[in-house]
Design a protein around this motif. Structure first.
Motif, PDB file in Angstrom:
ATOM      1  N   GLY A   1      43.720  41.913  45.299  1.00 24.37           N
ATOM      2  CA  GLY A   1      43.108  41.768  46.617  1.00 24.37           C
ATOM      3  C   GLY A   1      41.605  41.586  46.476  1.00 24.37           C
ATOM      4  O   GLY A   1      40.946  42.337  45.757  1.00 24.37           O
ATOM      5  N   ALA A   2      41.056  40.586  47.135  1.00 26.73           N
ATOM      6  CA  ALA A   2      39.628  40.298  47.029  1.00 26.73           C
ATOM      7  C   ALA A   2      38.771  41.417  47.610  1.00 26.73           C
ATOM      8  O   ALA A   2      37.581  41.498  47.331  1.00 26.73           O
ATOM      9  CB  ALA A   2      39.303  38.979  47.734  1.00 26.73           C
ATOM     10  N   SER A   3      39.379  42.302  48.392  1.00 22.81           N
ATOM     11  CA  SER A   3      38.604  43.370  49.020  1.00 22.81           C
ATOM     12  C   SER A   3      38.722  44.704  48.287  1.00 22.81           C
ATOM     13  O   SER A   3      38.199  45.709  48.752  1.00 22.81           O
ATOM     14  CB  SER A   3      39.056  43.549  50.468  1.00 22.81           C
ATOM     15  OG  SER A   3      40.404  43.973  50.497  1.00 22.81           O
ATOM     16  N   VAL A   4      39.377  44.716  47.141  1.00 22.91           N
ATOM     17  CA  VAL A   4      39.577  45.969  46.408  1.00 22.91           C
ATOM     18  C   VAL A   4      38.747  45.913  45.123  1.00 22.91           C
ATOM     19  O   VAL A   4      39.234  45.565  44.055  1.00 22.91           O
ATOM     20  CB  VAL A   4      41.079  46.195  46.089  1.00 22.91           C
ATOM     21  CG1 VAL A   4      41.281  47.566  45.475  1.00 22.91           C
ATOM     22  CG2 VAL A   4      41.926  46.034  47.339  1.00 22.91           C
ATOM     23  N   PHE A   5      37.461  46.226  45.249  1.00 21.21           N
ATOM     24  CA  PHE A   5      36.573  46.118  44.105  1.00 21.21           C
ATOM     25  C   PHE A   5      35.442  47.140  44.203  1.00 21.21           C
ATOM     26  O   PHE A   5      35.253  47.786  45.237  1.00 21.21           O
ATOM     27  CB  PHE A   5      36.001  44.701  43.988  1.00 21.21           C
ATOM     28  CG  PHE A   5      35.048  44.327  45.092  1.00 21.21           C
ATOM     29  CD1 PHE A   5      33.677  44.416  44.893  1.00 21.21           C
ATOM     30  CD2 PHE A   5      35.514  43.889  46.318  1.00 21.21           C
ATOM     31  CE1 PHE A   5      32.796  44.087  45.908  1.00 21.21           C
ATOM     32  CE2 PHE A   5      34.644  43.546  47.333  1.00 21.21           C
ATOM     33  CZ  PHE A   5      33.274  43.647  47.129  1.00 21.21           C
ATOM     34  N   TYR A   6      34.716  47.267  43.126  1.00 17.63           N
ATOM     35  CA  TYR A   6      33.597  48.198  43.027  1.00 17.63           C
ATOM     36  C   TYR A   6      32.437  47.481  42.345  1.00 17.63           C
ATOM     37  O   TYR A   6      32.649  46.605  41.506  1.00 17.63           O
ATOM     38  CB  TYR A   6      34.024  49.433  42.224  1.00 17.63           C
ATOM     39  CG  TYR A   6      32.924  50.424  41.968  1.00 17.63           C
ATOM     40  CD1 TYR A   6      32.440  51.224  42.996  1.00 17.63           C
ATOM     41  CD2 TYR A   6      32.361  50.562  40.707  1.00 17.63           C
ATOM     42  CE1 TYR A   6      31.426  52.137  42.767  1.00 17.63           C
ATOM     43  CE2 TYR A   6      31.349  51.470  40.473  1.00 17.63           C
ATOM     44  CZ  TYR A   6      30.881  52.260  41.498  1.00 17.63           C
ATOM     45  OH  TYR A   6      29.874  53.148  41.272  1.00 17.63           O
ATOM     46  N   PHE A   7      31.227  47.849  42.683  1.00 17.70           N
ATOM     47  CA  PHE A   7      30.014  47.256  42.127  1.00 17.70           C
ATOM     48  C   PHE A   7      29.138  48.365  41.566  1.00 17.70           C
ATOM     49  O   PHE A   7      29.035  49.432  42.163  1.00 17.70           O
ATOM     50  CB  PHE A   7      29.270  46.520  43.253  1.00 17.70           C
ATOM     51  CG  PHE A   7      27.809  46.320  42.999  1.00 17.70           C
ATOM     52  CD1 PHE A   7      27.368  45.198  42.334  1.00 17.70           C
ATOM     53  CD2 PHE A   7      26.880  47.244  43.437  1.00 17.70           C
ATOM     54  CE1 PHE A   7      26.017  45.006  42.098  1.00 17.70           C
ATOM     55  CE2 PHE A   7      25.530  47.056  43.210  1.00 17.70           C
ATOM     56  CZ  PHE A   7      25.097  45.930  42.544  1.00 17.70           C
ATOM     57  N   ASN A   8      28.539  48.112  40.413  1.00 17.64           N
ATOM     58  CA  ASN A   8      27.482  49.022  39.957  1.00 17.64           C
ATOM     59  C   ASN A   8      26.457  48.243  39.157  1.00 17.64           C
ATOM     60  O   ASN A   8      26.760  47.208  38.576  1.00 17.64           O
ATOM     61  CB  ASN A   8      28.056  50.247  39.238  1.00 17.64           C
ATOM     62  CG  ASN A   8      28.154  50.147  37.745  1.00 17.64           C
ATOM     63  OD1 ASN A   8      27.396  49.432  37.111  1.00 17.64           O
ATOM     64  ND2 ASN A   8      29.085  50.850  37.167  1.00 17.64           N
TER      65      ASN A   8
ATOM     66  N   GLN B   1      46.524  46.911  43.675  1.00 15.11           N
ATOM     67  CA  GLN B   1      46.766  47.394  45.033  1.00 15.11           C
ATOM     68  C   GLN B   1      46.908  48.909  45.102  1.00 15.11           C
ATOM     69  O   GLN B   1      46.725  49.496  46.173  1.00 15.11           O
ATOM     70  CB  GLN B   1      48.002  46.709  45.621  1.00 15.11           C
ATOM     71  CG  GLN B   1      47.822  45.208  45.803  1.00 15.11           C
ATOM     72  CD  GLN B   1      46.612  44.852  46.658  1.00 15.11           C
ATOM     73  OE1 GLN B   1      46.411  45.411  47.727  1.00 15.11           O
ATOM     74  NE2 GLN B   1      45.789  43.937  46.174  1.00 15.11           N
ATOM     75  N   ASP B   2      47.186  49.566  43.958  1.00 13.47           N
ATOM     76  CA  ASP B   2      47.262  51.026  43.973  1.00 13.47           C
ATOM     77  C   ASP B   2      45.874  51.660  44.083  1.00 13.47           C
ATOM     78  O   ASP B   2      45.733  52.852  44.248  1.00 13.47           O
ATOM     79  CB  ASP B   2      48.009  51.555  42.743  1.00 13.47           C
ATOM     80  CG  ASP B   2      47.263  51.299  41.429  1.00 13.47           C
ATOM     81  OD1 ASP B   2      46.090  50.853  41.434  1.00 13.47           O
ATOM     82  OD2 ASP B   2      47.879  51.549  40.364  1.00 13.47           O
TER      83      ASP B   2
ATOM     84  N   MET C   1      53.184  45.830  36.451  1.00 14.14           N
ATOM     85  CA  MET C   1      51.970  45.360  37.059  1.00 14.14           C
ATOM     86  C   MET C   1      51.603  43.969  36.555  1.00 14.14           C
ATOM     87  O   MET C   1      50.656  43.367  37.017  1.00 14.14           O
ATOM     88  CB  MET C   1      50.832  46.337  36.774  1.00 14.14           C
ATOM     89  CG  MET C   1      49.602  45.988  37.558  1.00 14.14           C
ATOM     90  SD  MET C   1      48.225  47.077  37.257  1.00 14.14           S
ATOM     91  CE  MET C   1      47.881  46.756  35.558  1.00 14.14           C
ATOM     92  N   ALA C   2      52.337  43.432  35.631  1.00 14.25           N
ATOM     93  CA  ALA C   2      52.030  42.099  35.117  1.00 14.25           C
ATOM     94  C   ALA C   2      52.066  41.079  36.246  1.00 14.25           C
ATOM     95  O   ALA C   2      52.936  41.120  37.096  1.00 14.25           O
ATOM     96  CB  ALA C   2      53.026  41.720  34.028  1.00 14.25           C
ATOM     97  N   ASN C   3      51.088  40.188  36.243  1.00 15.41           N
ATOM     98  CA  ASN C   3      50.987  39.111  37.220  1.00 15.41           C
ATOM     99  C   ASN C   3      50.801  39.582  38.653  1.00 15.41           C
ATOM    100  O   ASN C   3      51.106  38.856  39.585  1.00 15.41           O
ATOM    101  CB  ASN C   3      52.194  38.182  37.132  1.00 15.41           C
ATOM    102  CG  ASN C   3      52.304  37.542  35.770  1.00 15.41           C
ATOM    103  OD1 ASN C   3      51.287  37.191  35.163  1.00 15.41           O
ATOM    104  ND2 ASN C   3      53.503  37.420  35.268  1.00 15.41           N
ATOM    105  N   GLU C   4      50.320  40.787  38.849  1.00 12.92           N
ATOM    106  CA  GLU C   4      50.034  41.262  40.205  1.00 12.92           C
ATOM    107  C   GLU C   4      48.797  40.552  40.722  1.00 12.92           C
ATOM    108  O   GLU C   4      47.802  40.413  40.026  1.00 12.92           O
ATOM    109  CB  GLU C   4      49.789  42.771  40.203  1.00 12.92           C
ATOM    110  CG  GLU C   4      49.435  43.295  41.578  1.00 12.92           C
ATOM    111  CD  GLU C   4      49.206  44.801  41.593  1.00 12.92           C
ATOM    112  OE1 GLU C   4      48.647  45.275  42.578  1.00 12.92           O
ATOM    113  OE2 GLU C   4      49.588  45.473  40.622  1.00 12.92           O
ATOM    114  N   TYR C   5      48.857  40.084  41.948  1.00 15.35           N
ATOM    115  CA  TYR C   5      47.698  39.455  42.555  1.00 15.35           C
ATOM    116  C   TYR C   5      46.693  40.520  42.961  1.00 15.35           C
ATOM    117  O   TYR C   5      47.067  41.609  43.396  1.00 15.35           O
ATOM    118  CB  TYR C   5      48.111  38.609  43.757  1.00 15.35           C
ATOM    119  CG  TYR C   5      48.926  37.412  43.341  1.00 15.35           C
ATOM    120  CD1 TYR C   5      48.307  36.308  42.765  1.00 15.35           C
ATOM    121  CD2 TYR C   5      50.303  37.405  43.479  1.00 15.35           C
ATOM    122  CE1 TYR C   5      49.044  35.208  42.358  1.00 15.35           C
ATOM    123  CE2 TYR C   5      51.053  36.310  43.077  1.00 15.35           C
ATOM    124  CZ  TYR C   5      50.417  35.223  42.515  1.00 15.35           C
ATOM    125  OH  TYR C   5      51.149  34.142  42.104  1.00 15.35           O
TER     126      TYR C   5
END
Length: 158
Positions: free
Chosen positions: A7-14, A104-105, A1-5
């Protein structure tokens, strides 16, 4: 997983007690060191000597846009801090806010941005337009005292 880009749409907020909100975007996160220009004095032949020095650090306000689902927790947080004509309890209602980016996973936390001592400075209510096919959103702009970016490889399955 090193240096994996990421995705700007794969996130969570709290935001301390405000969880499971579907966030459309988080924008504006940044920091700036406002350099000062100081005149050290005047020398031979009247030459002015200037020196730039670090000034006050300034954190940008952060805007969080959420898909609205009838839950008023964001609006209620704003009112607790800024209701006009009543005691403004912004200091006692500051929250720690986190934005967590995933690989991405979609189960491995890759980056966590922790915002400190946040309080809302503006709220934008849902808007309606009969010709629009988008989901209804609400937005809150928060002032922050600082942030820290942490790299992580924590998996949700552990």
């Amino acid at each position: 997983m090193a240096n994996e880009y990421i995705g700007a749409s794969v996130f969570y907020f709290n935001a301390e007690g405000i969880e499971e909100k579907f966030v459309k975007s988080v924008t504006g996160l940044g920091i700036k060191n406002n350099a000062t220009t100081d005149v050290r004095g005047s020398g031979k032949s009247g030459k002015v000597i200037r020196q730039n020095t670090p000034g006050q650090v300034e954190h940008n306000n952060v805007t969080i846009t959420l898909n609205y689902n009838g839950d008023n927790s964001i609006y209620d947080w704003y009112l607790k801090c800024s209701k006009d004509g009543e005691s403004r309890e912004w200091d006692s209602n500051r929250k720690a806010v986190s934005v967590i980016g995933y690989a991405q996973d979609r189960s491995t936390e890759v980056i966590r941005i922790n915002l400190t001592n946040c309080f809302p400075v503006s709220y934008t209510a849902p808007e309606f337009d009969a010709s629009n096919n988008d989901l209804v959103t609400e937005a809150i702009e928060v002032a922050i005292e600082g942030f820290k970016i942490e790299r992580s490889t924590k998996s949700l399955s552990t």
